[in-house]
Write a protein that holds these residues in place. Sequence first.
Motif, PDB file in Angstrom:
ATOM      1  N   THR A  77     -38.984  58.182  75.483  1.00 29.73           N
ATOM      2  CA  THR A  77     -39.116  56.407  75.296  1.00 29.73           C
ATOM      3  C   THR A  77     -40.495  56.250  75.395  1.00 29.73           C
ATOM      4  O   THR A  77     -40.739  56.647  77.185  1.00 29.73           O
ATOM      5  N   TRP A  78     -42.008  55.698  74.950  1.00 25.72           N
ATOM      6  CA  TRP A  78     -42.504  56.209  75.810  1.00 25.72           C
ATOM      7  C   TRP A  78     -43.492  54.054  75.127  1.00 25.72           C
ATOM      8  O   TRP A  78     -45.056  54.027  75.434  1.00 25.72           O
ATOM      9  N   ASP A  79     -42.631  53.938  74.438  1.00 26.25           N
ATOM     10  CA  ASP A  79     -43.123  51.447  74.289  1.00 26.25           C
ATOM     11  C   ASP A  79     -41.832  51.126  74.030  1.00 26.25           C
ATOM     12  O   ASP A  79     -41.597  52.083  74.261  1.00 26.25           O
ATOM     13  N   ALA A  80     -41.940  50.067  74.380  1.00 29.16           N
ATOM     14  CA  ALA A  80     -40.602  49.324  73.929  1.00 29.16           C
ATOM     15  C   ALA A  80     -40.994  48.772  72.220  1.00 29.16           C
ATOM     16  O   ALA A  80     -40.451  47.953  71.750  1.00 29.16           O
ATOM     17  N   GLY A  81     -41.595  49.172  71.129  1.00 25.49           N
ATOM     18  CA  GLY A  81     -41.258  48.836  69.848  1.00 25.49           C
ATOM     19  C   GLY A  81     -39.968  49.471  69.727  1.00 25.49           C
ATOM     20  O   GLY A  81     -39.089  50.603  70.059  1.00 25.49           O
ATOM     21  N   PRO A  82     -39.817  49.291  67.934  1.00 23.85           N
ATOM     22  CA  PRO A  82     -38.671  49.475  67.834  1.00 23.85           C
ATOM     23  C   PRO A  82     -38.448  51.322  67.163  1.00 23.85           C
ATOM     24  O   PRO A  82     -37.695  52.217  67.025  1.00 23.85           O
ATOM     25  N   PHE A  83     -39.626  52.411  67.376  1.00 21.52           N
ATOM     26  CA  PHE A  83     -39.472  53.178  66.515  1.00 21.52           C
ATOM     27  C   PHE A  83     -40.849  53.821  67.809  1.00 21.52           C
ATOM     28  O   PHE A  83     -40.871  54.856  67.335  1.00 21.52           O
ATOM     29  N   ASP A  84     -40.559  53.395  69.058  1.00 21.77           N
ATOM     30  CA  ASP A  84     -40.918  53.976  70.207  1.00 21.77           C
ATOM     31  C   ASP A  84     -40.533  54.741  70.791  1.00 21.77           C
ATOM     32  O   ASP A  84     -39.979  54.176  72.204  1.00 21.77           O
ATOM     33  N   ASN A  85     -39.624  54.873  70.757  1.00 19.27           N
ATOM     34  CA  ASN A  85     -38.563  56.680  71.556  1.00 19.27           C
ATOM     35  C   ASN A  85     -37.978  58.127  70.645  1.00 19.27           C
ATOM     36  O   ASN A  85     -38.185  57.733  68.918  1.00 19.27           O
ATOM     37  N   ASP A  86     -37.676  58.849  70.627  1.00 19.28           N
ATOM     38  CA  ASP A  86     -36.720  59.460  70.026  1.00 19.28           C
ATOM     39  C   ASP A  86     -35.744  60.125  69.240  1.00 19.28           C
ATOM     40  O   ASP A  86     -36.316  59.869  68.412  1.00 19.28           O
ATOM     41  N   ALA A  87     -35.755  59.226  70.221  1.00 16.49           N
ATOM     42  CA  ALA A  87     -33.902  58.606  68.800  1.00 16.49           C
ATOM     43  C   ALA A  87     -34.164  58.315  67.654  1.00 16.49           C
ATOM     44  O   ALA A  87     -33.789  58.861  66.382  1.00 16.49           O
ATOM     45  N   GLU A 113     -31.557  54.028  67.028  1.00 19.45           N
ATOM     46  CA  GLU A 113     -31.651  54.085  65.780  1.00 19.45           C
ATOM     47  C   GLU A 113     -31.180  52.979  65.275  1.00 19.45           C
ATOM     48  O   GLU A 113     -31.834  52.786  64.167  1.00 19.45           O
ATOM     49  N   ALA A 114     -30.034  52.829  65.979  1.00 25.18           N
ATOM     50  CA  ALA A 114     -29.674  51.139  65.508  1.00 25.18           C
ATOM     51  C   ALA A 114     -31.568  49.537  65.325  1.00 25.18           C
ATOM     52  O   ALA A 114     -31.410  48.638  63.687  1.00 25.18           O
ATOM     53  N   VAL A 115     -31.672  49.778  66.105  1.00 24.85           N
ATOM     54  CA  VAL A 115     -33.005  49.247  66.260  1.00 24.85           C
ATOM     55  C   VAL A 115     -34.199  49.567  65.176  1.00 24.85           C
ATOM     56  O   VAL A 115     -34.579  49.039  64.376  1.00 24.85           O
ATOM     57  N   ALA A 116     -34.315  50.617  65.181  1.00 24.00           N
ATOM     58  CA  ALA A 116     -34.818  51.210  64.018  1.00 24.00           C
ATOM     59  C   ALA A 116     -34.525  50.749  63.128  1.00 24.00           C
ATOM     60  O   ALA A 116     -35.566  50.311  62.051  1.00 24.00           O
ATOM     61  N   ALA A 117     -33.462  50.862  62.201  1.00 22.61           N
ATOM     62  CA  ALA A 117     -32.978  50.775  61.391  1.00 22.61           C
ATOM     63  C   ALA A 117     -32.999  49.279  60.779  1.00 22.61           C
ATOM     64  O   ALA A 117     -33.170  48.945  59.382  1.00 22.61           O
ATOM     65  N   ALA A 118     -32.847  48.766  61.815  1.00 25.33           N
ATOM     66  CA  ALA A 118     -33.310  46.621  61.770  1.00 25.33           C
ATOM     67  C   ALA A 118     -34.501  46.878  61.507  1.00 25.33           C
ATOM     68  O   ALA A 118     -34.021  45.577  60.957  1.00 25.33           O
ATOM     69  N   ALA A 119     -35.257  47.418  61.978  1.00 24.76           N
ATOM     70  CA  ALA A 119     -36.511  47.047  61.934  1.00 24.76           C
ATOM     71  C   ALA A 119     -37.313  47.465  60.548  1.00 24.76           C
ATOM     72  O   ALA A 119     -38.279  46.551  59.684  1.00 24.76           O
ATOM     73  N   VAL A 133     -35.705  46.971  58.428  1.00 24.59           N
ATOM     74  CA  VAL A 133     -34.440  46.179  57.263  1.00 24.59           C
ATOM     75  C   VAL A 133     -35.482  45.505  57.360  1.00 24.59           C
ATOM     76  O   VAL A 133     -35.958  44.023  56.231  1.00 24.59           O
ATOM     77  N   ALA A 134     -36.090  44.599  58.337  1.00 23.25           N
ATOM     78  CA  ALA A 134     -36.672  43.460  58.764  1.00 23.25           C
ATOM     79  C   ALA A 134     -37.755  43.628  58.209  1.00 23.25           C
ATOM     80  O   ALA A 134     -38.316  42.741  57.312  1.00 23.25           O
ATOM     81  N   ALA A 135     -38.372  44.813  57.954  1.00 19.44           N
ATOM     82  CA  ALA A 135     -39.914  45.581  57.019  1.00 19.44           C
ATOM     83  C   ALA A 135     -39.900  44.140  55.848  1.00 19.44           C
ATOM     84  O   ALA A 135     -40.784  44.607  55.264  1.00 19.44           O
ATOM     85  N   GLN A 136     -38.493  44.686  55.286  1.00 13.37           N
ATOM     86  CA  GLN A 136     -38.622  44.222  53.364  1.00 13.37           C
ATOM     87  C   GLN A 136     -38.227  42.259  53.349  1.00 13.37           C
ATOM     88  O   GLN A 136     -37.910  42.360  51.905  1.00 13.37           O
ATOM     89  N   CYS A 137     -38.155  42.314  54.468  1.00 17.06           N
ATOM     90  CA  CYS A 137     -38.084  40.646  54.334  1.00 17.06           C
ATOM     91  C   CYS A 137     -38.951  39.843  54.690  1.00 17.06           C
ATOM     92  O   CYS A 137     -40.089  40.439  55.724  1.00 17.06           O
ATOM     93  N   THR A 138     -38.835  38.796  54.323  1.00 21.54           N
ATOM     94  CA  THR A 138     -40.636  38.287  54.327  1.00 21.54           C
ATOM     95  C   THR A 138     -40.579  37.807  55.463  1.00 21.54           C
ATOM     96  O   THR A 138     -39.704  37.748  57.011  1.00 21.54           O
ATOM     97  N   ASP A 169     -42.445  42.333  59.865  1.00 18.61           N
ATOM     98  CA  ASP A 169     -43.772  43.743  60.284  1.00 18.61           C
ATOM     99  C   ASP A 169     -43.214  45.240  59.297  1.00 18.61           C
ATOM    100  O   ASP A 169     -42.381  45.720  59.256  1.00 18.61           O
ATOM    101  N   PRO A 170     -44.663  45.607  58.880  1.00 18.22           N
ATOM    102  CA  PRO A 170     -44.171  46.603  58.769  1.00 18.22           C
ATOM    103  C   PRO A 170     -43.644  47.555  60.018  1.00 18.22           C
ATOM    104  O   PRO A 170     -43.982  47.798  60.510  1.00 18.22           O
ATOM    105  N   ALA A 171     -42.827  48.671  59.073  1.00 19.14           N
ATOM    106  CA  ALA A 171     -42.132  50.239  60.009  1.00 19.14           C
ATOM    107  C   ALA A 171     -44.042  50.734  60.579  1.00 19.14           C
ATOM    108  O   ALA A 171     -45.551  50.788  59.842  1.00 19.14           O
ATOM    109  N   ASP A 172     -43.427  51.477  61.920  1.00 22.40           N
ATOM    110  CA  ASP A 172     -44.546  51.913  61.992  1.00 22.40           C
ATOM    111  C   ASP A 172     -45.100  53.208  61.335  1.00 22.40           C
ATOM    112  O   ASP A 172     -44.220  54.017  60.981  1.00 22.40           O
TER     113      ASP A 172
END
Length: 137
Positions: free
Chosen positions: A3-13, A54-60, A62-67, A70-73
Amino acid sequence: MGTWDAGPFDNDAAADFCGDLDEAAPGDREGLVRSTLTHVVETAGYLDAHDADEAVAAAALVAAQCTGGDPADPVYGPDEPLPDLTGLRELAFDALARVTTEPSELMELWADSDGATWRANVQSLQTVLRPRPPGAV
């Protein structure tokens, strides 16, 4: 697992999950996101950090497509186009609720370090994904 940071895509999984999405056939990508979120929601016992990441990334995604999402990393998010995931909004919200409910290894790991930024990032995703009342915009 790194894990290199606290964002939803900031880890190996999460990075591996996005790589799996890129390798999946276009018609299978929504199902992969759905199954990742469903697995976490249905986990009654101890939730493994890898599954939660993985679920946090998946949720992010989904959220990226909602009003308001934020865009995906651009570096660690998927490179290939995703189908419309907005139908998974409530499932993604529920998955984040499970990630932040004991027993959750990821929540424990962030409690052991400075997890305020991680919690704020998850709460931001939850705000975007929060189910809207019928008729609300």
